[in-house]
Design an enzyme around this catalytic site. Sequence first.
Site, mmCIF file in Angstrom:
data_model
loop_
_atom_site.group_PDB
_atom_site.id
_atom_site.type_symbol
_atom_site.label_atom_id
_atom_site.label_comp_id
_atom_site.label_asym_id
_atom_site.label_seq_id
_atom_site.Cartn_x
_atom_site.Cartn_y
_atom_site.Cartn_z
ATOM 1 N N ASP A 23 0.853 -1.201 0.000
ATOM 2 C CA ASP A 23 0.000 0.000 0.000
ATOM 3 C C ASP A 23 0.880 1.240 0.000
ATOM 4 O OD1 ASP A 23 -1.904 1.941 0.430
ATOM 5 O OD2 ASP A 23 -2.124 1.489 2.570
ATOM 6 N N ASP A 27 -3.951 4.011 2.840
ATOM 7 C CA ASP A 27 -5.395 3.799 3.093
ATOM 8 C C ASP A 27 -5.698 2.367 3.544
ATOM 9 O OD1 ASP A 27 -5.120 2.342 0.772
ATOM 10 O OD2 ASP A 27 -6.651 3.419 -0.359
ATOM 11 N N ASP A 31 -2.020 -1.153 -3.630
ATOM 12 C CA ASP A 31 -2.331 -0.413 -4.857
ATOM 13 C C ASP A 31 -1.200 -0.563 -5.881
ATOM 14 O OD1 ASP A 31 -0.351 1.376 -3.844
ATOM 15 O OD2 ASP A 31 -1.893 2.386 -2.658
ATOM 16 N N ASP A 100 -6.000 -10.313 -15.063
ATOM 17 C CA ASP A 100 -7.093 -11.240 -14.792
ATOM 18 C C ASP A 100 -8.242 -10.889 -15.729
ATOM 19 O OD1 ASP A 100 -8.688 -13.147 -13.213
ATOM 20 O OD2 ASP A 100 -7.198 -12.752 -11.656
ATOM 21 N N ASP A 208 -10.590 -16.156 -15.531
ATOM 22 C CA ASP A 208 -11.391 -16.593 -14.391
ATOM 23 C C ASP A 208 -12.449 -17.611 -14.828
ATOM 24 O OD1 ASP A 208 -11.876 -15.796 -11.497
ATOM 25 O OD2 ASP A 208 -13.900 -15.527 -12.285
ATOM 26 N N GLU A 267 -8.525 -20.702 -15.768
ATOM 27 C CA GLU A 267 -8.869 -21.332 -14.483
ATOM 28 C C GLU A 267 -10.046 -22.257 -14.744
ATOM 29 O OE1 GLU A 267 -10.379 -20.177 -9.992
ATOM 30 O OE2 GLU A 267 -11.290 -19.270 -11.748
ATOM 31 N N HIS A 339 -5.120 -16.931 -4.339
ATOM 32 C CA HIS A 339 -5.930 -16.137 -3.410
ATOM 33 C C HIS A 339 -7.191 -16.855 -2.953
ATOM 34 C CE1 HIS A 339 -7.597 -15.734 -7.338
ATOM 35 N NE2 HIS A 339 -8.698 -15.230 -6.836
ATOM 36 N N ASP A 340 -7.468 -18.039 -3.483
ATOM 37 C CA ASP A 340 -8.665 -18.797 -3.100
ATOM 38 C C ASP A 340 -8.348 -20.003 -2.213
ATOM 39 O OD1 ASP A 340 -10.288 -17.163 -4.693
ATOM 40 O OD2 ASP A 340 -10.017 -18.447 -6.455
HETATM 41 C C1 NOJ Z 1 -12.432 -17.524 -9.212
HETATM 42 C C2 NOJ Z 1 -11.640 -16.482 -8.512
HETATM 43 O O1 NOJ Z 1 -10.327 -16.930 -8.353
HETATM 44 C C3 NOJ Z 1 -12.340 -16.211 -7.197
HETATM 45 O O2 NOJ Z 1 -11.584 -15.417 -6.333
HETATM 46 C C4 NOJ Z 1 -13.667 -15.591 -7.495
HETATM 47 O O3 NOJ Z 1 -14.395 -15.447 -6.290
HETATM 48 C C5 NOJ Z 1 -14.472 -16.429 -8.470
HETATM 49 N N1 NOJ Z 1 -13.708 -16.976 -9.543
HETATM 50 C C6 NOJ Z 1 -15.571 -15.598 -9.071
HETATM 51 O O4 NOJ Z 1 -15.015 -14.656 -9.954
#
Ligand code: NOJ
Length: 570
Positions: A23, A27, A31, A100, A208, A267, A339-340
């Site tokens: 950052d 904030d 970024d 993305d 995605d 993905e 990130h998931d």
């Molecule tokens: C996959 C992404 O990696 C995830 O973070 C997102 O919530 C879903 N697709 C919906 O876009």
Amino acid sequence: MASDPAWWTRSTVYQIYPRSFADSNGDGIGDLQGIVSRLDYLEALGVDVLWLSPIYASPQDDNGYDISDYQGIDPVFGTLDDFGELLASVHQRGMKLVMDLVVNHTSDEHPWFVESRSSRDNPKRDWYWWRPARPGTEAGSPGAEPTNWGSFFSGPTWTYDEPTDEYYMHLFSRKQPDLNWENPDVRAAVYEMMRWWLDRGVDGFRMDVANMLSKDVSLPDGLVRPGFEFGDGWPSFISGPRIHEFLAEMHAEVFAGLDRPFLTVGEMPGVTVDDAALFTDPARREVDMVFQFEHVGLDRGTSKWDAVRLDLTRLKRSFNRWQLGLADIGWNSLYWDNHDQPRAVSRFGDDGEHRVRSAKLLATVLYLQRGTPYVYQGDELGMTNTPFASIDEYRDIETLRHYRSALAAGADPRVVMAAIAVASRDNARTPMQWDTTPHAGFSTGEPWIGVNPNFVDVNAAAELADPSSVFQHYRRLIELRRTHAVVALGDYRPLLADDPVVFAFHRRLAPDELLVMANFSGEPANASIDDVEVWRDAELLISNDDGFTMIDDRFALRPWEAFVLRRTIP
Ligand code: NOJ
């Protein structure tokens, strides 16, 4: 493999989750200028490509995976000028930048959807999936949804929109309506937007949920498994009837004329090896590689909130199948984390006593496979899951909606919280741990999500200065792929398939052969392989220990030990 391998066979991709990376303006949200300020670090790590999770204008219902303007930067991340500066700095350093691409759905605040929902005869009505209530039901009442599918974020995949008395489909949140890819105007608009970014100089896209773009237009109900509230819609939207056609069309419309290197990765939850071979066959011109999910599903039971013990033989079988399945045609991407997913070292390694060793081991066994490695920010430091104290500390929509719906269904809050601690996506979304200053050097302000308290021990500053750190191990692994053709392109041959703790394989590309050995346990282990003798005098390419030990005709592995040997094939 073609005689002239693609550039990304020797490259490593680094995923940045911009909100949590760095950052610059205090904030509390990462970024673009923050990323610019950390490019030296990424260059030192040696990665070739940066993939940015979404930075587009967004209501941030799902942290930017809900886009309201594909050609604008969200003010929390900066401006298009900031983006231009970042892209130029990345290119100056010889790196590439991949965006993305979230086009299965938009935000409900995207002008396309605003128009689409405005009336039944709006020209954009058909850009999304609108359907009347199920025949014989009263619109808006429970069970009246056009299909019985459950959304990824709990609840039904349909929301009733009273003004026009119809439902719209959203596989994710109600603020993420699905685009109707059957409509050629939708596809044309997406391709135009993609070309716009490529014209600005970006080097490709991570797509995605790319295998959800095509749906079975008959929209049948799904099977309701015992104990589940909703039907399983997967058969209707995972690698649907026109998916290969759509991706080939996208390639032709967007990439075919591009006279510079680019990268596409789709993905693809639920993708099979056979389908992945089709998606990534260079001759078919669909995508360069896919993210498959098999290996990150093996420690889960009936749902992502149901943790089960990982059986290493299953993990090996899965990797082996993907490696062999895409050996001749197609290409793998290699990842533990994004990130998931919860942090790999907490999930597959030991984030306590053996954190450093097991983090290095995980990187070794994955990045020595054939494919393009993806490093998720912080993995190169061995960052761990975060001990959130209460549900109020979580920020992720999936987690919060699961919590609410599980409690509403009568689940024990302690059980639900225990599952969330293991599986929540927020584990991977805490701020990058740069140093020991307040907020781990991520921000001068209060971060949007708590910092993992272990930043005082686990941080980039310490690891850059320590030759034996996880960071340095990652750096060496990334370099090996560039310097050793056998790492990038060698054949993969599984070993010790039934061993419950040792993960081992050969890689081979004349004149080199590699042996990769890893003890996935906190106890010493022995490993015997048929050709053990030929490795006695081999070169130690990389290891997370001092060397390797052979006793008689076996390797004696210490807890979480991993090493790679190289020999010249006679
Ligand atoms: C996959 C992404 O990696 C995830 O973070 C997102 O919530 C879903 N697709 C919906 O876009």
